[in-house]
Design a protein around this motif. Structure first.
Motif, PDB file in Angstrom:
ATOM      1  N   VAL A  29      33.702 -28.416 -52.089  1.00  0.00           N
ATOM      2  CA  VAL A  29      33.638 -27.482 -50.971  1.00  0.00           C
ATOM      3  C   VAL A  29      34.625 -27.989 -49.931  1.00  0.00           C
ATOM      4  N   ASN A  30      35.594 -27.168 -49.571  1.00  0.00           N
ATOM      5  CA  ASN A  30      36.646 -27.557 -48.628  1.00  0.00           C
ATOM      6  C   ASN A  30      37.292 -28.879 -49.049  1.00  0.00           C
ATOM      7  N   GLY A  31      37.490 -29.041 -50.332  1.00  0.00           N
ATOM      8  CA  GLY A  31      38.208 -30.182 -50.854  1.00  0.00           C
ATOM      9  C   GLY A  31      37.397 -31.457 -50.968  1.00  0.00           C
ATOM     10  N   ALA A  32      36.130 -31.433 -50.620  1.00  0.00           N
ATOM     11  CA  ALA A  32      35.311 -32.641 -50.681  1.00  0.00           C
ATOM     12  C   ALA A  32      34.091 -32.390 -51.570  1.00  0.00           C
ATOM     13  N   ALA A  33      33.488 -33.493 -52.012  1.00  0.00           N
ATOM     14  CA  ALA A  33      32.301 -33.403 -52.860  1.00  0.00           C
ATOM     15  C   ALA A  33      31.149 -34.142 -52.189  1.00  0.00           C
ATOM     16  N   ASP A  34      29.927 -33.676 -52.446  1.00  0.00           N
ATOM     17  CA  ASP A  34      28.739 -34.343 -51.931  1.00  0.00           C
ATOM     18  C   ASP A  34      28.782 -35.822 -52.326  1.00  0.00           C
ATOM     19  N   PRO A  35      28.513 -36.809 -51.489  1.00  0.00           N
ATOM     20  CA  PRO A  35      27.973 -36.692 -50.125  1.00  0.00           C
ATOM     21  C   PRO A  35      29.040 -36.704 -49.027  1.00  0.00           C
ATOM     22  N   ASP A  36      30.274 -36.354 -49.349  1.00  0.00           N
ATOM     23  CA  ASP A  36      31.356 -36.477 -48.368  1.00  0.00           C
ATOM     24  C   ASP A  36      31.705 -35.174 -47.658  1.00  0.00           C
ATOM     25  N   ILE A  37      30.913 -34.128 -47.882  1.00  0.00           N
ATOM     26  CA  ILE A  37      31.201 -32.870 -47.198  1.00  0.00           C
ATOM     27  C   ILE A  37      30.514 -32.918 -45.833  1.00  0.00           C
ATOM     28  N   PRO A  38      31.260 -32.726 -44.734  1.00  0.00           N
ATOM     29  CA  PRO A  38      30.614 -32.801 -43.416  1.00  0.00           C
ATOM     30  C   PRO A  38      29.515 -31.739 -43.286  1.00  0.00           C
ATOM     31  N   PRO A  39      28.412 -32.086 -42.614  1.00  0.00           N
ATOM     32  CA  PRO A  39      27.348 -31.090 -42.445  1.00  0.00           C
ATOM     33  C   PRO A  39      27.796 -29.959 -41.523  1.00  0.00           C
ATOM     34  N   GLN A  40      27.152 -28.825 -41.670  1.00  0.00           N
ATOM     35  CA  GLN A  40      27.392 -27.684 -40.790  1.00  0.00           C
ATOM     36  C   GLN A  40      26.370 -27.793 -39.664  1.00  0.00           C
ATOM     37  N   VAL A  41      26.850 -28.033 -38.444  1.00  0.00           N
ATOM     38  CA  VAL A  41      25.923 -28.285 -37.345  1.00  0.00           C
ATOM     39  C   VAL A  41      25.674 -26.997 -36.558  1.00  0.00           C
ATOM     40  N   VAL A  42      24.422 -26.649 -36.385  1.00  0.00           N
ATOM     41  CA  VAL A  42      24.052 -25.462 -35.605  1.00  0.00           C
ATOM     42  C   VAL A  42      22.964 -25.841 -34.609  1.00  0.00           C
ATOM     43  N   HIS A  43      22.747 -24.953 -33.644  1.00  0.00           N
ATOM     44  CA  HIS A  43      21.644 -25.111 -32.706  1.00  0.00           C
ATOM     45  C   HIS A  43      20.619 -24.022 -32.960  1.00  0.00           C
ATOM     46  N   LEU A  44      19.377 -24.337 -32.644  1.00  0.00           N
ATOM     47  CA  LEU A  44      18.309 -23.356 -32.800  1.00  0.00           C
ATOM     48  C   LEU A  44      18.677 -22.084 -32.028  1.00  0.00           C
ATOM     49  N   GLY A  45      18.575 -20.961 -32.669  1.00  0.00           N
ATOM     50  CA  GLY A  45      18.871 -19.689 -32.020  1.00  0.00           C
ATOM     51  C   GLY A  45      20.285 -19.185 -32.251  1.00  0.00           C
ATOM     52  N   ASP A  46      21.172 -20.039 -32.769  1.00  0.00           N
ATOM     53  CA  ASP A  46      22.544 -19.587 -33.041  1.00  0.00           C
ATOM     54  C   ASP A  46      22.558 -18.447 -34.067  1.00  0.00           C
TER      55      ASP A  46
END
Ligand code: C2O
Ligand code: CU
Length: 419
Positions: A318-335
């Protein structure tokens, strides 16, 4: 209480209900004794099961594949005790498509430790989504699910009437599909067939002998689904379709990949040449419930070389990386969140986000025009681009991955993380 709007997930409805005193959190309130409850125990262990007349070595819940069918009614608190007898690599229960509180999601190393032989773990959540779901181990999930550690979860809105059957297509080692079942049904009986694809590959389902409606996909009711007939339904790995119809006088037959798995009488259907239903393009135009996005993420699915081990190996990236090196998708509650998922590889990737249903906006730039489609599992085919959206309303750390479980094990897995 407000009536449930079809095609809108319970958590979106829960928001609308917030000012009339409806519960909005997903954890059961009150003491367990004060709530209508359903208690189950599932014991995972090695077993020998018979499939199509052959003895097959399996990992099974309570000695059977699929595991026991868990059923509940909306409002029940489900309490499921998982015991591990002798699965050395550990086991968990993930409630596929059920938007449970994060602590109950069953992902080892993220929401709990894998349950080792001799140990147990108790899952508890309120069954506030009606529909067709399934459960499976998320520990070495590729092997675990193939070996048989999965089962059906059905939550009904109330007492059932007519015939209500679950048909779970599976792959157990090299032997696939359930034994054909035949039952006589009186003409006019309301029928509901709940189709679940527990395999890692797409399968083709066909109902011969009657027009039908697709009442729900991935547990979510469709709004005014048209009647269709002589149409193939392609179900992605992990996906569920509920078909409803009234039993005709003549027999009906449901086949998976051209093999009859359920019928109400002798019927040898020919389904060749039937078109494949596209759920994105039937019905009326839709407006998304929001049209601005607080967070937008693009996920490019591809194949690459993983050079980290002793030997280079292919990884699903995913986006050139493999688990566990894929950065997490950070969201806030309510986004409000939008994903654009691009498949640049040569194989299909059945996408699955835990803890949320996503609303399909478009595929290949073409807006979805059918009933609002809230999915938790969808096939992103080679060359396709999907745009989906959801409200970040279920805090935690959630797996977001390809449900070809071998691909997930080979890197195609990342996390949605609430900051
Ligand atoms: Cu059905 Cu993360 O899985
Ligand atoms: Cu994949």
């Amino acid at each position: 209480a407000p009536s449930a709007a079809p095609g809108v997930p319970h958590h979106v409805q829960a928001e609308a209900a917030a000012n009339v005193g409806e519960p909005t959190d997903r954890t059961p309130g009150g003491s367990p004794e004060s709530l209508p409850g359903k208690r189950f125990t599932l014991t995972a262990g090695t077993a020998t099961v018979t499939v199509s007349g052959q003895s097959v070595a399996a990992w099974a819940f309570d000695g059977q594949v699929p595991g026991p069918e868990l059923t509940a009614t909306v409002g029940d608190v489900l309490e499921v005790t998982l015991r591990n007898k002798d699965i050395a690599r550990g086991v968990t229960l993930h409630w596929h498509g059920y938007d449970v509180p994060n602590s109950q999601d069953g992902v080892p190393g993220v929401t709990q430790d894998a349950v080792l032989p001799g140990q147990e773990f108790v899952y508890r959540f309120r069954a506030d989504q009606a529909g067709t779901y399934w459960y499976h181990t998320h520990a070495v999930s590729d092997i675990g699910v193939k070996m048989g550690l999965y089962g059906v979860l059905v939550v009904r809105p109330g007492p059932m009437s007519g015939v209500d059957r679950v048909i779970a297509a599976h792959t157990l080692s090299s032997v696939s599909l359930p034994e054909p079942a035949q039952e006589p049904v009186a003409a006019g009986t309301p029928m509901r067939l709940r189709l679940i694809n527990t395999d890692s590959a797409t399968h083709r389902y066909a109902l011969a002998g009657s027009p039908f409606q697709v009442a729900a996909i991935d547990g979510m009711d469709l709004s005014q689904p048209p009647a269709v007939s002589e149409t193939v339904i392609s179900i992605p790995a992990g996906g569920r379709y509920d078909l409803v119809f009234s039993a005709p006088a003549a027999p009906i037959a449901l086949s998976v990949d051209n093999r009859v798995v359920y019928s109400t009488g002798a019927l040898t259907p020919s389904t060749s040449g039937w078109p494949v239903l596209d759920p994105l393009s039937y019905g009326t135009a839709q407006d998304p419930p929001w049209n601005r996005y607080d967070k937008e993420f693009t996920l490019v699915l591809d194949r690459g070389l993983d050079l980290r081990g002793l030997l280079p190996r292919y990884a699903h990236t995913v986006n050139g990386a493999a688990d566990p090196d894929i950065p997490p998708q950070v969201v806030h509650l309510g986004d409000t969140v939008k994903f654009t998922i691009v498949n640049r590889s040569l194989v299909v990737h059945p996408w699955h986000l835990h803890g949320h249903h996503v609303l399909v906006l478009s595929r290949n730039g073409k807006a979805a025009t059918g009933s609002p489609l809230w999915l938790d599992s969808f096939d992103v085919r080679p060359g396709e681009v999907w745009e989906v959206t959801f409200k970040a309303d279920n805090p935690g750390m959630w797996a977001n991955h390809c449900h070809n479980l071998a691909h997930a094990e080979q890197g195609m897995l990342l996390h949605l993380m609430y900051a």
